[in-house]
Structure formats: structure tokens, C-alpha cells
Design an enzyme around this catalytic site. Structure first.
Site, PDB file in Angstrom:
ATOM      1  N   TYR A  45      -4.176  -1.992  -9.694  1.00 42.51           N
ATOM      2  CA  TYR A  45      -4.273  -1.124  -8.858  1.00 42.51           C
ATOM      3  C   TYR A  45      -3.433  -3.280  -7.948  1.00 42.51           C
ATOM      4  CZ  TYR A  45      -5.341  -2.388  -4.084  1.00 42.51           C
ATOM      5  OH  TYR A  45      -5.668  -1.905  -2.746  1.00 42.51           O
ATOM      6  N   SER A  75       1.015  -1.210  -0.311  1.00 42.42           N
ATOM      7  CA  SER A  75      -0.092   0.027   0.462  1.00 42.42           C
ATOM      8  C   SER A  75       0.366   1.116  -0.480  1.00 42.42           C
ATOM      9  CB  SER A  75      -0.912  -0.386   1.305  1.00 42.42           C
ATOM     10  OG  SER A  75      -1.439  -1.093   1.164  1.00 42.42           O
ATOM     11  N   TYR A 135      -4.281   3.780   7.722  1.00 40.42           N
ATOM     12  CA  TYR A 135      -5.606   3.044   8.548  1.00 40.42           C
ATOM     13  C   TYR A 135      -6.255   3.271   9.699  1.00 40.42           C
ATOM     14  CZ  TYR A 135      -3.313   0.458   4.412  1.00 40.42           C
ATOM     15  OH  TYR A 135      -2.461  -0.533   3.519  1.00 40.42           O
ATOM     16  N   LYS A 182       0.503   3.508  -2.626  1.00 36.72           N
ATOM     17  CA  LYS A 182      -0.756   3.997  -3.066  1.00 36.72           C
ATOM     18  C   LYS A 182      -0.056   5.681  -3.152  1.00 36.72           C
ATOM     19  CE  LYS A 182      -4.085   0.813  -0.776  1.00 36.72           C
ATOM     20  NZ  LYS A 182      -4.205   0.241   0.175  1.00 36.72           N
ATOM     21  N   VAL A 209       1.204  -3.864   3.798  1.00 42.35           N
ATOM     22  CA  VAL A 209       0.994  -4.559   5.029  1.00 42.35           C
ATOM     23  C   VAL A 209       2.020  -5.489   4.488  1.00 42.35           C
ATOM     24  CG1 VAL A 209      -0.188  -6.286   2.663  1.00 42.35           C
ATOM     25  CG2 VAL A 209      -1.011  -6.413   5.085  1.00 42.35           C
TER      26      VAL A 209
END
Lengths: 309, 309, 309, 309
Positions: C191, C64, C243, C67, C261
Site C-alpha cells: 500500500y 490515492s 472521499y 488506488k 492528497v
């Protein structure tokens, strides 16, 4: 009808070894101290015959079962406008959830979850002081059961009032959406008192008999509600009467019913009989564990399901 | 029974001025292009008499009504273990909500919301290719209706498949919790095809007759399910058959029923008759607006409510 | 600046006994098989000095963290209209929650939860095939890090694709609200590939240096984004980068950061340095447990918090 | 620093034509009757210089901005154990949402939403009567601002108490989870009173100066909190200080800030200055619309964002 007495006796006997299963409500001492092995059952058929077993004449706290009677009163006073204030859909949540209230701007999903019954108490209060409204409810239940000895347990009412934070939260939340018209304390005063009604299985079965007999109590000859209204209250009991276990109760028992956290259940076999059962241990949805089993056995033995023979 | 034909005719006549009310489903062209003024109704009683009105013999897309038949098949294959995969409680949400799936780790609330019916499709697939499972479902419905002409509309199935993003989301979501055992595409292939069954009101009423007659189709003499299972499927239809309008349908109509987004409703009057109605305009819960009214009128005229006379 | 090297070494030494704490991501074998005792850290200050410890030059799956780079690309292509497609608020939910998507009609809360990053992938796809878009992302990261060796791990991409049911659910759900403009498979193709980028701490710290240096990479002299945009990306990292642990990270570390992760975290000390840390064991919010501690120690030792000295 | 005064004057001038935009809070008359065109701004830098514009010395109801001061007090009394009672994560919901409380068993997400500030009031009450606790809060704010004239507006406190059903709901809900240790009425008495503090922009800027100056008020020389605690309170303000608009405020302004429904905002530029702005019209998240714009302009002109220059 010797059969029915035999069935009740058989149910009592078969369930006796399991008495004590489930978890007794313990949020107030008056409920926590009840003997978990109590079991009572009373059936009154539409011809007035009574069939009993166990502690059928021992009074217990009917708690949420009273919501059937206050809804009946509110419908008598306000007719179908009652539904402007409370919905008619199963909640898909616990009996005391506040989440759906936020999504639906303070309008409870149905009259049998706590929030909905609080809205109904607000309707019953219209034009009354709390004391008067409570008096009216007690008189109504006595009239239904044709029994002047029925009364509220004041200690239960007091304990509920002292510890009912969740209900205070629900009522204040609804009030914040202008969904209550009386002061929160008044509304909850009425609510806590009607939940504190103490009744026996026999009294409870009598009180619910009008729902089995098209709105008329065959014992007294009193017409309580119209046929249509009796059907509709039964429909609400079937879809919403056991909180988030309503679907399961309909599946297994197949009768309209309303449970209370005191371990009681009132069930209605339309055209046949009114049934009350009491056993304090609760299942995970807050409904009487042994009481549900007793009604499932009764429905199996009698074929009384509303869903076919 | 001239009465029943007269009632059906009266309902048709009274509702004719209102045809076109509601909103026709428009997410696929095959549904969007249906004439919104269509109305059909068919009643078949347990003695096999048929009463019809309007477009009772015009086929339409039964959509979610098919979930009653796939559930019946799954229960036949898997018995009560079916309930390890799908719950039995009303959802308190829209038919295609994904929220509750997250809270309950991918286990759908009941077999009549989309997620639940997808889980049931997964169960029907056991031991089969998708083509075989679809074939089995079609054969089962033909057997129920005793009518070999019933078929899937391939254009509807194709359109559903091409645009069913929400159902792909639901199925993938359940798969992420290991709640589907077959590939998502296979499960949805079965699901989209059974939803694309085209049937007339007459065929549909025939197919549901076993639910009104203790599990046995009196027209063919076939025992489809046990008495107990018929009762239980009826209970599920009553508590969960109309999405978030199930409580309202029980209140107003008082019969087990299952609606489809194509405008059809199958209703069951246990011990009496099976009823199918079709009118494409939907209410805000996604159930046929005029169809619900027709059933309410029927219940009022006949006193067929399961909740008392 | 010998001090900074000493600090990094001290952090490494102090944390060594705790390596292996936390839970390594195991949803694909490529992550599950990483040695849980790995630890790498690299700091590059705005003057280009590099300070390293442990496995700072071992590549890992940045997941992630990518991103941040795709958001930067999307902002470059679409400017502030990017925010029509994705919000800028912390989610208050898990990284892969679908609940909020339903409440907000398919618009993700922010670009750093899965749903938001999928929306960003859709934006990056504009005018491209998936292959081209993936190529563009890889070239952009190589350009940021000034390192042509950076590449996607094809096995990771393939495994994500094969098991990413939750992401398929999110994408289909958004598609059902018309919130994606390309086919779900294309969007997820992009993605899954950018999440499969393999980088070392050193490469990662280089890639993020423009965020510490007002939008310009001092190593290459390239102006990547405007000063304002650099600040804004940092703001998003601070409020949404971890998160449902973002508030805690801000409280304890006080630097904008983005976790993955795979156990990596990229943190930015505006005006000072870019920091990358890697340790595979995750805390209950899915962020590197030891990596978070390393950054907390670094912030304490250096006083680099953006919230005061 | 003539520049800063020029900037403040320019902001005032540029925004004057827009005064009156937004929606003034109207849930109590004391807020509803405030002139919507009021605008005040005060900056105090860490060297004690003051820059003002408009109604900088007109008192207004600081409402939720007081939550910064009560949190500071609670941390002083209870240290990090404060976080056993309230979380540190952005809520992703409205300031007065009750939904998350149910999911997290009565533990509020952070100290700046209503539920969290009520939990903090409970902590401040420890060992005190409500009157004493309120007195302590007032004395603390006077000490921070070095201004003995600061006081609570008793009419505002009374109105809040009379109409604060939602807050009564929140507090009773938390009490039902045993998450408050004092009577609901006491806790809310403290809460309603601290929200009713009336202050000017100048007083507010002074009170917040310790957060800009590493915990020490440079005007008085008092060390209020440690450097670390000042940083941490700033971090909480940045991630949670503007309800569900916190991410947007961080993105556009880039400074820790706390808004109140009275139209005030306190913002902190660490190492530089404390800023207070007041304009009663609110945006859809309940934050001052013009106040937010003023701070965005200030951040742009000064480059004071914590996220880089």
C-alpha cells in the site's frame, strides 16, 4: 451534630465568591431568568436532623431530578419488568443523544437520560390518563417529602412542551420502534410535567431520605421501597445520574446523585443522610458546577464517600 | 467469622451445578484450553482472615484485572496528570471498541477499557525500557500480594502479542493522534505482559486488599495509596470495571469490581474485605457469568453493597 | 482541436492568481515541502491529442490516485469476487475513518478510502511477495502510460511507512476481523509503495485514457479491461473518488475522478478524454482545491459532464 | 425505433418468472396490499417516442421519487441557497437514519434521504400554507407530465401521517437545531402528501423527461430548468438516489435514478430517454429489486450508461 452545620456553613462561605460561574440553562425563559448567584443546600440525616445554608427554602425547577421519583414509581408498578423497556448502563453520550437509540432499536440506555425517562413516563401512564398520571406523581413526591405544598410550575411545563423538539424527536423515535405504548403527546405530557416540579432543597432532601435509610423514610416512618430496591436505585444514580459526567462525579464526590438542568442535585449518603444542593450555573455536561463542588467539599469533610473512609 | 466461610461454601455449592455456563474466551489457546468448570473464590477481610472455596489456589490469567494495578502505579508516578491522557467516564461500548477513540481524538474514555489501559501502559513506561516497566509491574503486584511467586505466563504474553490485532489497531490509532509517547511495540509489549499475569484467587484478593482498607494493606502494614486515592480507584472500578456491563454489575452486586476475560473478578467491599472469584465462562459483555452470580449472592448474603444495607 | 488548448490555457491563466490557496498535506516532509503554487494540467483525448498547461510534466506524488490502478489490477486477478472483500458504497466519512469498519465488521465501504485500498493491496498480493506485488503494480502503470520511466519515490514510501499509524490501525483492525489474508506489514508495504508512485500530469492522463475509451488505450492499442469494467470503474470513481466530497465533485464537475492528497486529480470524460490536474493545496475534504476548480471550469467550457449537455 | 420496444418486451418476459421476489413495504396498509407481482415499465425518448410493457399505465404510490420534483421546485424558488439547508453528499446510512443528523447538527446529508426531503418541504412551504404548497407541488408534477389527472392518494397521505413516527422524529430533531422554519406538522403535512402522489410509469417517465433533455421537456416545449441544473439534479440522483444502495446502482446500471418504497424507480439517460419502472418487491436497501434488474438489463442492452459505451 453541630459539626455538620459548621461544614454546611463553611461550604456556603467558601463557594460564595464563585457563585455565578457556569452557564444557566436558557432554553426556556423560566430557567433563563433565574438569578445565577442563587445557592441553597440542605442535609437531612437519617435521624431527622436538618442542616441548611443559603437559599435552602427557595423553590426551583427540579427538572431531571424528578426522574428518580418516577423511576421509583415505575418500579413499584412494574417491578423488574421495567428493565425490559429501559437499560441500566451509563450512556457515554449527552443527556439528549438520539444516536444510541438507533443502535439499540429504541431501547434507552438508562432511566436517567431523557429517552429513558420518557420510557419510564410511558410505564407510569399504564392504566391512567395523563392527568391522572401527573396527579399520581405529584402525590407521590408530596408523600415522600411529607409536604402537601409541593407543586408543578405550570409555566415551566408549558414552555417545555412548546419548545421540547428534541424530546418530541426522542419519543417519536422510540414510538417508531414500538417502544412506547401510549400516544407520544400523552407520554410527553407526563414527562414535561414531572420535570416542571418546583421544590426547595429542604423538600428535595426529605424526598430522597428513603434512599439513604434502606427504603424507609425515618421522618414519617413510611416504608417506600425494600432495602434492596433502595440500594439498586442508588446504584443507578451513581453510574448514570450525571449524564456523561457520571464517572467524574463518582470519582470526585463518591455518592449516588442525580442532577437537573435547573441546577439542583440530590445526593444520597447511604446510612447517613440525604443532601440537596442548588446553584443554577451548569458545567459542560449540564450538571450544576457549584453544586458539584459543594458536594465534593461535603464528601471530603465528612468522609461520606461510599467508596471507603 | 464462621459465617463468612459458610456463605462462601454455600455459594460454591449452589453454583456447582451451573459451572460450565457461559463462553470461555478462545482467542488464544492458553485461555481456550482452560477447564470451563473451574471455580475459585477467596475473601480476605480487613482483619486478615481468609475464606476460600473451590480452586482458590489455582493460578489463572488475570488479564484485564491487572489494569487496576497498572493504574495504581501510573497514578503513583504521574498523579492527577494521568487524567490528561485517559478519561474517567464509562464507555457505553464494548471493551475493545475503536469508535469512541475517533470521536474523542484518541483519548480513551477510561483506564479499564483496552485503549485506556494501553495509554496507562504508556505512562508506566516513562523513563523505562519495556523490560524494566514489566519488571516494575510484577514487583508491584508481588508487593501488594506479599507473594514473591507471582509471575507472568510467557506463553500467554506471546500468544496475545501474536494475535492482538485489535490492540495493535487501538495503539496505532492513538499513536496517530499523538496520544502515545513510546513506540507502539514497546507500549503493547508492556500491555500484553501485564495482562498475562497468572494469579490465584487468594493472591488476587490479597493484592486488592489495600482498596478495601483505605489504601493500606493490613496484612503487611504497607500504605500503598492515600485514602482518597483508594476511594477514587474504587469509584472507577464501580463505574467502569465491567465494560458495558458496569451498570448491571453495580445494580446487582453493588461493589467496585474489575473483571478479566480469563474469568476472574476482583471486588472490593470498602471497610470490609477484598474478594476474588474465578470461573472461565463469560457472559455477553465479556465478564465471568458464574463469577458475577457468586458476587451477587455474596452481596445479598452479607449486605456488603456500598449502596446501603 | 485548438479550442481545447485555448480552454486549458484560459483555465491556467484564470487560476494563477489563486495558486497557493488550500492547505498542503504536511504529514510527511516530502509532501510538505512541495511548492504550493505548482499547477499542472494535461488532457489527452481519445484520438491521442495532448493539451497541456503549467507544470504538466513535473512529477508529483499521486498518492490515492494509484488506488484506481490497483483496483483495476485486483479486478483483473479476482474478478467480481473482489467485492466479497470491499464494498461499493460511498462512505459518508473521512478517507481514513475507522468507525464504519467497526460497524461493518472490517469490510471497507469502497476501494477508494484507505481501508478499502488496503484490502485491495491484500488482493494484489495474492501469490506474491510484497516486492513482486509492488513490481507488478509499477509495471502495470508503466504499461498503462506506455512510459518506462515511471517509478516509486522511495523516500515517500519510507516516510509513509514510518508515520502511517492510522493506516497501521486500519490494517490491524481489518486483520482482527480476519479480513486480510497476508501479514499486516506485507499488505501495508504494498500500500505505502503504490501510494508513493511519482507521475506527471501527462503520464497520469495517459494511464487513465483506457477508462475514457471503453477499456482500450487508443495510444497503444492495448485492451486493458472490457467495456463493462471500464464503465464500472468510472461509476466507482464518480460515487466514491473524492472521499466525503464525492457528491460535491459530481455536482460541480460531473465527471468520474479520483483525487490524491498530493494534490493530483485524475478525471475521465467517457468517450472524450482523460484529464489530469495537479495543485498541492487541499480543501477540507482532502481534495485539491484549485484542481477541483480547474476541472469544474473545464466541464463548464466543454460540456463534458456525464449528466447531460 | 422498433429495437427499444423489443428490448422492453424482452426485459418484461425475462423478469416475469421472478416477479414476487423481494419484500413489499408493509408499514402502511395501502402499500402492503399491492399485488407483489405487478410490473410496469415505460421509456420515453427525447424525441417523444414511448415504449411500454406490463402495468405501465397502472398508478402506484411514487413515494420518494417525488423528492426529485420537490427538489426541483425548491431550487427554482431558492436557487443555490437551498444548499445552506441540505447537503449534497451520499449518506452512507439507511434512508431514515437519524445518527448523521446528530453529528451534523440537524443538517441532512442530501435531499433524497427522508431528513433532507423534509428540509426541502420546509423550503417549498416558504410563503405558503401547507395546502397551497401541496397544491403547488401537484400542479408542478402535472405540468411536468403534461397530465391533469395526476393526484395524491389521500388514504396513503393519511396513513403516512398516522404512522410516520420516524419522520416526526426526524423533523422534530431538525427543529431542535433550528433547521426548520415552519411548524413540524406543516412541514410533514407537505412531505406526507407529496410522497403520496399516485402515478403510472408513463406519467413518471414523462415527468422526468426534462432531466434527459437538458432541462426542457421536448413533449411540451417547456423549459423547466437550465441545462446546468438538469445536469446537477442528475448528479444528485446518481450519487444519492438509492439510499445506501446508490453506489451499487451506479455500478450496475450507470444511470441517475431515484427509487421509492412503493417499488418505483425513475431513471434518466441523459440525451436519450427517461425511464420509469415499477415492481413492488424491495431489496435490503429499500429499492425495487426487480426494477433495479430491469434497469440493469436495459443499460446492458442499450449501452446507455453515463460511464461509457
Amino acid at each position: 451534630m453541630a459539626d455538620l452545620q459548621a461544614i454546611v456553613d463553611e461550604i456556603h462561605e467558601k463557594l460564595t465568591p464563585r457563585l455565578g460561574e457556569g452557564k444557566v440553562a436558557d432554553y426556556i425563559p423560566q430557567l433563563a431568568h433565574v438569578d445565577p448567584k442563587r445557592f441553597g443546600m440542605a442535609i437531612i440525616d437519617v435521624e431527622g436532623r436538618v442542616f441548611k445554608a443559603g437559599d435552602a427554602d427557595v423553590p426551583f425547577s427540579i427538572q431531571s431530578i424528578s426522574k428518580v421519583f418516577t423511576l421509583t414509581l415505575a418500579l413499584g408498578k412494574h417491578g423488574e419488568t421495567t428493565w425490559n423497556r429501559v437499560g441500566r448502563e451509563p450512556s457515554g453520550s449527552a443527556f439528549n443523544s438520539i444516536v444510541q437509540l438507533e443502535h439499540e432499536e429504541g431501547k434507552p440506555r438508562n432511566p436517567f437520560i431523557n429517552a429513558g425517562a420518557i420510557a419510564v413516563s410511558d410505564l407510569v401512564l399504564a392504566g391512567h390518563t395523563p392527568r391522572e398520571a401527573i396527579g399520581e406523581i405529584v402525590r407521590f413526591v408530596r408523600y415522600l417529602a411529607d409536604d402537601e405544598t409541593i407543586a408543578i410550575d405550570p409555566d415551566v411545563a408549558k414552555s417545555e412542551q412548546a419548545t421540547g423538539y428534541r424530546n418530541f424527536a426522542l419519543a417519536n423515535f422510540m414510538r417508531s420502534f414500538n417502544k412506547l405504548t401510549h400516544p407520544v403527546e400523552h407520554v410527553l405530557g407526563v414527562y414535561f410535567h414531572h420535570c416542571a416540579l418546583a421544590m426547595t432543597c429542604t423538600q428535595l432532601a426529605k424526598s430522597g431520605l428513603f434512599l439513604a435509610a434502606s427504603g424507609r423514610n425515618p421522618l414519617t416512618g413510611h416504608t417506600v421501597v425494600s432495602k434492596q430496591r433502595a440500594r439498586r436505585i442508588n446504584a443507578l444514580m451513581l453510574t448514570c445520574g450525571h449524564y456523561d459526567g457520571s464517572g467524574d462525579f463518582a470519582y470526585r464526590v463518591g455518592l449516588p446523585g442525580k442532577s437537573g438542568v435547573g441546577g439542583g442535585i440530590l445526593a444520597v449518603a447511604p446510612g447517613r443522610a440525604s443532601v440537596a444542593v442548588w446553584s443554577p450555573g451548569l458545567n459542560h455536561n449540564g450538571n450544576s458546577l457549584i453544586g458539584s463542588l459543594a458536594l465534593e467539599m461535603l464528601a471530603t469533610r465528612t468522609g461520606w464517600s461510599v467508596f471507603g473512609h
